[in-house]
Design a protein around this motif. Structure first.
Motif, PDB file in Angstrom:
ATOM      1  N   UNK A  58       0.834  -1.203   0.000  1.00  0.00           N
ATOM      2  CA  UNK A  58       0.000   0.000   0.000  1.00  0.00           C
ATOM      3  C   UNK A  58       0.873   1.259   0.000  1.00  0.00           C
ATOM      4  N   UNK A  59       1.972   1.234   0.766  1.00  0.00           N
ATOM      5  CA  UNK A  59       2.869   2.388   0.823  1.00  0.00           C
ATOM      6  C   UNK A  59       3.463   2.654  -0.550  1.00  0.00           C
ATOM      7  N   UNK A  60       3.906   1.563  -1.198  1.00  0.00           N
ATOM      8  CA  UNK A  60       4.506   1.713  -2.524  1.00  0.00           C
ATOM      9  C   UNK A  60       3.480   2.293  -3.495  1.00  0.00           C
ATOM     10  N   UNK A  61       2.255   1.824  -3.387  1.00  0.00           N
ATOM     11  CA  UNK A  61       1.197   2.297  -4.281  1.00  0.00           C
ATOM     12  C   UNK A  61       0.930   3.783  -4.076  1.00  0.00           C
ATOM     13  N   UNK A  62       0.895   4.214  -2.807  1.00  0.00           N
ATOM     14  CA  UNK A  62       0.629   5.628  -2.504  1.00  0.00           C
ATOM     15  C   UNK A  62       1.730   6.508  -3.069  1.00  0.00           C
ATOM     16  N   UNK A  63       2.985   6.079  -2.844  1.00  0.00           N
ATOM     17  CA  UNK A  63       4.122   6.872  -3.326  1.00  0.00           C
ATOM     18  C   UNK A  63       4.099   6.946  -4.854  1.00  0.00           C
ATOM     19  N   UNK A  64       3.849   5.793  -5.475  1.00  0.00           N
ATOM     20  CA  UNK A  64       3.835   5.765  -6.942  1.00  0.00           C
ATOM     21  C   UNK A  64       2.715   6.642  -7.489  1.00  0.00           C
ATOM     22  N   UNK A  65       1.551   6.593  -6.855  1.00  0.00           N
ATOM     23  CA  UNK A  65       0.420   7.412  -7.308  1.00  0.00           C
ATOM     24  C   UNK A  65       0.746   8.897  -7.175  1.00  0.00           C
ATOM     25  N   UNK A  66       1.334   9.254  -6.033  1.00  0.00           N
ATOM     26  CA  UNK A  66       1.690  10.662  -5.823  1.00  0.00           C
ATOM     27  C   UNK A  66       2.710  11.111  -6.866  1.00  0.00           C
ATOM     28  N   UNK A  67       3.672  10.230  -7.143  1.00  0.00           N
ATOM     29  CA  UNK A  67       4.697  10.563  -8.139  1.00  0.00           C
ATOM     30  C   UNK A  67       4.078  10.810  -9.499  1.00  0.00           C
ATOM     31  N   UNK A  68       3.177   9.927  -9.889  1.00  0.00           N
ATOM     32  CA  UNK A  68       2.520  10.075 -11.188  1.00  0.00           C
ATOM     33  C   UNK A  68       1.695  11.356 -11.235  1.00  0.00           C
ATOM     34  N   UNK A 103       2.224  14.150  -9.608  1.00  0.00           N
ATOM     35  CA  UNK A 103       3.074  15.331  -9.752  1.00  0.00           C
ATOM     36  C   UNK A 103       3.772  15.399 -11.102  1.00  0.00           C
ATOM     37  N   UNK A 104       3.823  14.292 -11.788  1.00  0.00           N
ATOM     38  CA  UNK A 104       4.444  14.297 -13.118  1.00  0.00           C
ATOM     39  C   UNK A 104       3.458  14.690 -14.208  1.00  0.00           C
ATOM     40  N   UNK A 105       2.188  14.865 -13.820  1.00  0.00           N
ATOM     41  CA  UNK A 105       1.198  15.253 -14.831  1.00  0.00           C
ATOM     42  C   UNK A 105       1.532  16.643 -15.367  1.00  0.00           C
ATOM     43  N   UNK A 106       1.187  16.959 -16.633  1.00  0.00           N
ATOM     44  CA  UNK A 106       1.513  18.242 -17.270  1.00  0.00           C
ATOM     45  C   UNK A 106       0.996  19.435 -16.489  1.00  0.00           C
ATOM     46  N   UNK A 107      -0.208  19.308 -15.910  1.00  0.00           N
ATOM     47  CA  UNK A 107      -0.784  20.471 -15.233  1.00  0.00           C
ATOM     48  C   UNK A 107       0.037  20.888 -14.029  1.00  0.00           C
ATOM     49  N   UNK A 108       0.877  19.989 -13.562  1.00  0.00           N
ATOM     50  CA  UNK A 108       1.691  20.313 -12.388  1.00  0.00           C
ATOM     51  C   UNK A 108       3.110  20.664 -12.746  1.00  0.00           C
TER      52      UNK A 108
END
Lengths: 185, 151
Positions: free
Chosen positions: B90-100, B102-107
């Motif tokens: 679950x921790x890995x999933x949360x970190x990966x989701x947050x990373x993705x 913040x990598x979105x164009x709008x950000x």
């Protein structure tokens, strides 16, 4: 044809996560432990509960088994401790009647095969008398006479010195003999 | 050996717990002492009677219930381990989701003035190079595509 794994082989496998090995140990020892529990508790349902607790305790403590005694002795020791805990927690629990315990209609009892009424009476008397003995004396008698354990094994099960087993057994037999009266005086 | 000594070792003798030398002494005393022989006979009778007490056997249903209880114990012992694995996953999933996220164009951050100048400069160079060679360098094609896609 592969040789049968010893109890120790099975226990070591179980310790490494082999659930089937632990179930094989259950198959090997459940009936013996049930007999011991029943002799100490005189109630089949209670004996079943205690045997379940015994194997649960054994499973949780697989890593603590130091291989200084046989697996049978180790399991018997856990069971004797579980019986003591059970009695402490269920002091008010009532015992089954002797009729139920000795395979009356629909009972589970077997073996023995008394040929005379006098013989059956004597065994009933003996069983009833056994239940009246102190826990200490009943345990040592059951382990010796019914489970046929050696003095060393009994000492390991009860966690007492061998000399204590000898003296306790002597006193237990004397008490039993006295309770039974003239036939064994 | 006298009767008192015999009596003190009678149980061990009966239970087969004496060594050969002691057994020989006990046997010798038994041949001479009817009273001790009778005591031994009484002990043997009582033992024999105890061993003929009918034992209640564990029923097949009870054995099945025992195996089921053992399975439950095994499952319970695995539960903390399974919970740890789920926690880590679950921790890995949360970190990966947050990373993705913040990598979105709008950000992505707005282009700096010097970046704009570079882009304009690069684009003019690209056009001239394309015109000259008919091809584009791959690294220039991907220059900040995220920003160029923005409305």
């Amino acid at each position: 044809m592969q040789p049968q794994p010893t109890d120790l082989d099975l226990l070591r496998s179980a310790r490494h996560g082999d659930g089937r090995a632990f179930h094989a140990l259950v198959d090997r020892h459940a009936r013996m432990l049930f007999g011991l529990a029943y002799s100490l508790l005189n109630n089949a349902a209670d004996a079943e509960d205690v045997v379940q607790e015994t194997f649960a305790g054994a499973f949780k403590n697989l890593a603590k088994f130091e291989e200084r005694s046989s697996v049978k002795t180790w399991l018997s020791r856990i069971l004797v401790n579980q019986v003591a805990m059970f009695k402490r927690d269920h002091r008010s629990a009532k015992s089954e009647s002797l009729d139920q315990g000795f395979g009356g209609a629909g009972g589970e009892a077997s073996g023995g095969g008394g040929s005379t009424t006098a013989g059956v009476d004597a065994r009933l008397d003996l069983h009833a008398t056994l239940q009246k003995l102190s826990d200490e004396h009943r345990k040592v008698l059951v382990l010796r006479e019914l489970q046929q354990l050696s003095y060393e094994e009994i000492a390991a099960v009860l966690d007492v010195p061998r000399g204590t087993v000898e003296s306790r057994l002597h006193r237990a037999r004397a008490e039993l003999r006295k309770s039974l009266g003239a036939d064994f005086a | 050996m006298n009767c008192e000594q015999f009596s003190s070792q009678l149980d061990a003798y009966h239970d087969g717990e004496l060594d050969a030398a002691r057994v020989a002494e006990m046997d010798a005393h038994l041949r001479e002492c009817p009273a001790c022989a009778l005591a031994l006979q009484s002990l043997r009778s009582m033992s024999h009677l105890m061993q003929t007490i009918p034992m209640t056997e564990m029923s097949a249903d009870a054995v099945s219930r025992l195996h089921a209880a053992v399975d439950r114990t095994m499952d319970r012992s695995l539960l903390p381990l399974a919970r740890s694995f789920v926690g880590i996953a679950a921790s890995i999933l949360v970190v990966a989701t947050a990373g993705l996220f913040w990598m979105q164009p709008s950000h992505a951050s707005a282009p700096q003035a010097w970046e704009g100048a570079m882009l304009v400069s690069q684009q003019s160079n690209d056009l001239s190079q394309t015109a000259n060679s008919g091809t584009m360098e791959p690294d220039l094609i991907v220059a900040d595509l995220s920003r160029s896609n923005r409305p």
